[in-house]
Write an enzyme that holds these catalytic residues in place. Structure first.
Site, mmCIF file in Angstrom:
data_model
loop_
_atom_site.group_PDB
_atom_site.id
_atom_site.type_symbol
_atom_site.label_atom_id
_atom_site.label_comp_id
_atom_site.label_asym_id
_atom_site.label_seq_id
_atom_site.Cartn_x
_atom_site.Cartn_y
_atom_site.Cartn_z
ATOM 1 N N THR A 92 0.870 -1.179 0.000
ATOM 2 C CA THR A 92 0.000 0.000 0.000
ATOM 3 C C THR A 92 0.910 1.233 0.000
ATOM 4 O O THR A 92 1.313 1.688 -1.064
ATOM 5 C CB THR A 92 -0.964 -0.005 1.201
ATOM 6 O OG1 THR A 92 -0.235 -0.231 2.403
ATOM 7 C CG2 THR A 92 -1.987 -1.115 1.036
ATOM 8 N N THR A 136 -2.800 -1.673 7.974
ATOM 9 C CA THR A 136 -2.828 -3.119 8.136
ATOM 10 C C THR A 136 -1.477 -3.753 7.874
ATOM 11 O O THR A 136 -0.768 -3.352 6.961
ATOM 12 C CB THR A 136 -3.847 -3.741 7.153
ATOM 13 O OG1 THR A 136 -5.128 -3.243 7.448
ATOM 14 C CG2 THR A 136 -3.856 -5.246 7.253
ATOM 15 N N GLU A 167 7.830 5.296 6.349
ATOM 16 C CA GLU A 167 8.163 6.482 5.554
ATOM 17 C C GLU A 167 8.199 7.740 6.392
ATOM 18 O O GLU A 167 8.980 8.636 6.156
ATOM 19 C CB GLU A 167 7.128 6.669 4.447
ATOM 20 C CG GLU A 167 7.228 5.631 3.364
ATOM 21 C CD GLU A 167 6.071 5.770 2.382
ATOM 22 O OE1 GLU A 167 5.736 6.892 2.024
ATOM 23 O OE2 GLU A 167 5.519 4.729 1.994
ATOM 24 N N SER A 211 -7.132 15.916 2.186
ATOM 25 C CA SER A 211 -6.695 17.225 1.667
ATOM 26 C C SER A 211 -5.951 17.067 0.370
ATOM 27 O O SER A 211 -5.868 15.976 -0.186
ATOM 28 C CB SER A 211 -5.827 17.928 2.705
ATOM 29 O OG SER A 211 -4.730 17.118 3.059
ATOM 30 N N ASN A 262 -0.618 10.968 7.749
ATOM 31 C CA ASN A 262 -1.849 10.461 8.330
ATOM 32 C C ASN A 262 -2.953 11.500 8.443
ATOM 33 O O ASN A 262 -4.056 11.185 8.876
ATOM 34 C CB ASN A 262 -1.549 9.823 9.692
ATOM 35 C CG ASN A 262 -0.820 8.516 9.506
ATOM 36 O OD1 ASN A 262 -1.375 7.570 8.988
ATOM 37 N ND2 ASN A 262 0.453 8.493 9.885
ATOM 38 N N LYS A 266 3.385 -6.964 4.130
ATOM 39 C CA LYS A 266 3.121 -5.573 3.774
ATOM 40 C C LYS A 266 2.792 -4.786 5.046
ATOM 41 O O LYS A 266 2.317 -5.336 6.043
ATOM 42 C CB LYS A 266 1.989 -5.448 2.775
ATOM 43 C CG LYS A 266 0.645 -5.711 3.395
ATOM 44 C CD LYS A 266 -0.403 -4.658 3.137
ATOM 45 C CE LYS A 266 -0.077 -3.328 3.781
ATOM 46 N NZ LYS A 266 -1.291 -2.522 4.076
#
Lengths: 401, 401
Positions: free
Chosen positions: B164, B197, B277, B401, B396, B186
């Site tokens: 993802t 997840t 990240e 936006s 997050n 993942k």
């Protein structure tokens, strides 16, 4: 000049620790803060009663002044409270405790009271010794500056001198029939660099016995300060002190006094949340139709502590999936397929699934109301929190840079 | 061209779900993701054994595929796993569960296996229905693309299609004597917008009975994925599946197999943390001299979940007071005045008080080791986490936006 006595005597302040009769306070600059701002406060109970109660952080790594004050107040009496900003005196070992003891001794000598009846509060960086060569002379200056009652608002000076990253001093008051309650607080919602403490001093001129004070204080903090959960981090120094002078001669009923005290505490708690410099939204998480009030509180706290939820609100994203995933981590009684969630009045989750369109939710304002229906009973509770923002990260990471 | 048989046959991949014999996998683009990137994976166990075990999120608000797979694996058998990104299928009500059921039926028909032996995993936004008109044809495409074994790395394609916000696919492998273990995962450490997840599929060609698989899997996840605590938020979809084909004909001892499996899980867990990240520091919180391993884990988790601690590390501030105040919130056995804390090897807190100068701590690198000595026993545990950064808040909060 001639004036009538009434015109000559200004009113006592309506809010703050000197609003009730029988209290004097002062706030001075001792030089503990590099900024040169006021950093030392005294609150003195002139009686005739010197009843007191207090609640403290449940953090097992408690600061030296917490250990001291917990013991000092255990007999239900306190004559004075000394508070310093500019240093938490936490994790400072035996020398830190000696410094707290010396502080109480010095206040006792300056005021002519027993050191064992002096409560001590500190706030600031953990793990640094207090500069006693500045703190002790500061106490002398504060004792000389004590003021209270009509027209002399030592309470406001005290409220200012306990500020750390607070942008405004915080005071509140309540007028009962024949008595009053006042209070001051420090704490800036989002806890700031190394200065992670809420300090509150409450005063009343009602005649209330120590046991009743203690019961009223615990009941009031349970539904106010205990439900203010800015970032889930528990301080080593949190202290809420209640002093009763009896100077009004009024002995209110327990229920009436408790309600008034809870109103003052809730007012101060709301001021703490509103002053969260790093926050862009003030969030009320209301959990209702819970099996018990404890369930409602646990659910609200789980949501209030979810970083994913808090960042979503910052981004104005009514992400109810993050609310449900936080609810799902609790032990509260509920069925997942009966949960309902509304944000600012829009029912975006119904029966655990998709409700009204999330685009209908307006999160552009500062106030956010999240309502969680557990469909499991008739109890409810509110938790007050903030969003998680760039400013929070900045304020709390900027200490060494 | 003539070559020796050895040269003609390329080696099987060393890592991933097709590294062990008896497995094929595929990853295709079904069109669930707006980006057009691969979003559907199949892993098939060709046997001769089809033994399986799995662990799932303990979140009570579990996604439809979690409910399905928990039931499907309860008999210890699974023939295939289908995984999709682009949608979590969580909080989607009866229709969501019907969609998971239809997915398993479709895989069963495509592969000629019982739908009850097909496990389903989903990841993506909570509270949206999956586009079944895209998902089902994607299954057909994946079934047609199945590949495995020497030279055909369907495992890599599968690992890519479950990503993802992961920046890289995550695969690991272990070679025992006569058998091997592979796996893919993942999850991007810091949980990303609505895509919260961790999915893991582990495969082995060892001949291991379902009960032993289950025991080994629970032991391995307990010390790997369960101790990876990026932001304290528990997903509705977390799933770790272990499939055994027995194709190697080797039946390893339980201890040996467990150790190998734990190594693969720890490797994948470390890859999850490294791919955060939004993080600037990878933090290992090692708690030692604890009375019990549970105490060590509770202390490590409390520190790893402290936003004040995490923002301090982001700011390269070795703020050990925030470590101690987090430790103080736990029920672990310790005396506050016997606690020691080191950061990157510098003993900045000794006996609950001030130790070496905090300026000696170098937090400029990515790796941070926090060592907490509880001085209460000889147990220990490590928790792996990240710092709390502007990037975390940005990622997050940026959903809408």
């Amino acid at each position: 000049m001639t004036t009538t006595p009434e015109a000559a005597a200004p009113a006592a302040p309506a809010v703050g620790v000197t609003a009730p009769a029988g209290f004097r306070a002062a706030g001075v600059t001792a030089g503990l803060k590099a900024s040169g701002k006021p950093d030392l406060a005294l609150v003195v109970n002139d009686g005739p009663l010197r009843h007191a109660a207090a609640v403290f952080t449940s953090n097992r790594v408690a600061a030296a002044p917490v250990h001291w004050s917990r013991q000092a107040v255990s007999d239900g009496r306190a004559d004075a409270v000394v508070l310093n900003s500019g240093g938490a005196n936490a994790c400072t070992g035996p020398l830190g405790f000696q410094n707290t003891h010396a502080t109480a001794e010095h206040v006792g000598a300056a005021l002519g009271v027993s050191p064992g009846d002096v409560l001590v509060c500190s706030t600031g960086l953990i793990g640094e010794q207090l500069p006693m060569d500045k703190l002790l002379p500061g106490i002398d200056a504060a004792a000389a500056a004590l003021a209270g009652g009509r027209g002399e608002d030592g309470g406001a000076a005290a409220a200012t001198s306990i500020m750390t990253t607070d942008s405004v001093p915080k005071e509140a008051g309540f007028r009962g029939s024949g008595y009053s309650i006042g209070g001051m607080a420090k704490g800036a919602g989002m806890l700031a660099p190394g200065l992670a403490t809420m300090l509150v001093v409450l005063t009343t001129d009602a005649a209330v016995e120590p046991a009743a004070l203690d019961a009223a204080l615990r009941a009031a903090t349970r539904v106010s300060f205990d439900r203010t959960d800015s970032d889930g981090c528990m301080s080593t120094n949190d202290t809420v002190i209640l002093l009763a002078s009896g100077a009004s001669g009024t002995a209110p009923g327990a229920a009436e006094f408790s309600a008034g005290l809870a109103a003052v505490c809730t007012d101060l708690a709301a001021q703490l949340i509103r002053d969260a410099e790093g926050a862009a939204h003030d969030i009320t998480v209301r959990t209702f139709n819970a099996a018990t009030e404890e369930d409602a509180e646990e659910v609200g706290r789980a949501v209030a502590r979810s970083n994913l939820f808090k960042t979503a609100i910052f981004g104005r994203d009514p992400n109810w999936g993050r609310v449900l995933s936080a609810v799902g981590t609790t032990r509260a009684a509920f069925e997942p397929d009966r949960l309902n969630v509304a944000m600012n009045g829009v029912q975006i989750c119904r029966d655990g699934g998709i409700g009204e369109d999330r685009s209908l939710v307006d999160l552009s304002g500062r106030e956010v109301l999240v309502e969680i229906d557990l469909a499991a009973g008739d109890a409810e509770a509110c938790i007050w929190t903030n969003d998680l923002t760039h400013e929070y990260v900045h304020e709390n990471s900027a200490y060494s840079s």
